[in-house]
Design a protein around this motif. Structure first.
Motif, short mmCIF file in Angstrom:
data_model
loop_
_atom_site.label_atom_id
_atom_site.label_comp_id
_atom_site.label_asym_id
_atom_site.label_seq_id
_atom_site.Cartn_x
_atom_site.Cartn_y
_atom_site.Cartn_z
N THR A 52 0.81 -1.22 0.00
CA THR A 52 0.00 0.00 0.00
C THR A 52 0.84 1.26 0.00
N GLY A 53 2.09 1.15 0.35
CA GLY A 53 2.92 2.34 0.52
C GLY A 53 3.75 2.67 -0.70
N ALA A 54 3.94 3.97 -0.92
CA ALA A 54 4.80 4.43 -2.01
C ALA A 54 6.24 4.33 -1.53
N ALA A 55 6.97 3.33 -2.03
CA ALA A 55 8.34 3.11 -1.60
C ALA A 55 9.30 4.12 -2.20
N ASP A 56 8.94 4.63 -3.39
CA ASP A 56 9.82 5.58 -4.06
C ASP A 56 8.96 6.42 -4.99
N ASP A 57 8.81 7.69 -4.67
CA ASP A 57 8.02 8.59 -5.53
C ASP A 57 8.90 9.68 -6.13
N SER A 58 10.18 9.39 -6.25
CA SER A 58 11.14 10.40 -6.68
C SER A 58 10.95 10.84 -8.12
N GLY A 59 10.21 10.08 -8.91
CA GLY A 59 10.01 10.44 -10.30
C GLY A 59 8.81 11.32 -10.57
N LEU A 60 7.97 11.54 -9.57
CA LEU A 60 6.81 12.42 -9.78
C LEU A 60 7.33 13.82 -10.09
N PRO A 61 6.90 14.41 -11.21
CA PRO A 61 7.53 15.66 -11.65
C PRO A 61 7.24 16.87 -10.76
N ASN A 62 6.11 16.92 -10.14
CA ASN A 62 5.77 18.04 -9.25
C ASN A 62 4.56 17.66 -8.40
#
Lengths: 115, 112
Positions: A52-62
């Protein structure tokens, strides 16, 4: 289901509108990925869920982009105040588990066009 | 930023010839995968090679991995018109092995 399902397959919207894109992964796959692909480019990583958890959201642009996976299965990618530059194919993929690697299974994508 | 870079960007060959595509990457990896994408479709997994492997075969596909040079190659032998597609390499990085990063791809055209 038999494969990764994405809806809608096509979405045309106007600049400034809110959009939701849905991904239904393969049953039992705990890892789920969202990518964005522009014409002639490779898939660009957006976010990865383990359960259920976002382990890596580093690619979301903004901060207009947000994704959820509340029950560890279906995921929704949400885009607020859409801009013309958001036009792309949004791909979802799942795999059995993160960490051990293994192949990703992709859906057919949701093509978003922002007018 | 992209982890992998493929070359050539585009490749056109005659049916029956072999096609070779290369991929370079920047960081240490756990494994490297190759995917194929037909126009307007999702990606399909072709083959996975782990960092402790040097070569792998699957049907007409042969993949090599050179971790000292941080590069991989995909060879398709006896190409067919149906092999026309884009091919992408993807890496599971050692430091963040859940985050799978794709290269820009090679567009292959096989002329009948």
């Amino acid at each position: 289901g038999a494969g990764v399902s994405q809806t809608p397959s096509n979405k045309v919207t106007e600049k400034g509108k809110y959009v939701e894109l849905r991904c239904d992964p393969i049953s039992g796959h705990t890892a789920l990925y969202w990518y964005r692909q522009s014409l002639g480019q490779g898939p660009e990583f957006l976010i990865y869920f383990q359960g259920t958890g976002a382990a890596d959201d580093s690619g979301l642009p903004n901060d207009r982009f947000f994704a959820v996976r509340p029950e560890g299965s279906v995921s929704t990618l949400k885009i607020q105040r859409t801009e013309r530059g958001d036009s792309a194919v949004y791909l979802c993929a799942s795999r059995l588990a993160g960490g051990a690697g293994g192949e990703l299974f992709f859906g057919e994508g949701s093509r978003l066009t922002v007018l | 930023s992209q982890q992998g870079e493929e070359d050539p960007q585009a490749l056109s060959i005659q049916e029956g010839e072999n096609a070779t595509m290369n991929c370079s990457y920047k960081t240490s990896i756990n494994n490297l995968q190759w995917y194929r994408q037909n126009s307007g479709r999702g990606l399909v997994h072709l083959i996975l090679i782990r960092s402790n492997e040097r070569e792998k075969h699957s049907g007409r596909l042969r993949v090599t991995l050179d971790t000292s040079k941080k590069s991989s190659s995909l060879l398709i032998t006896a190409s067919r018109a149906a092999d026309t597609a884009s091919y992408f390499c993807a890496t599971d990085r050692r430091t963040s092995y859940d985050k799978v990063i794709f290269g820009p791809g090679t567009s292959l055209s096989v002329i009948p």
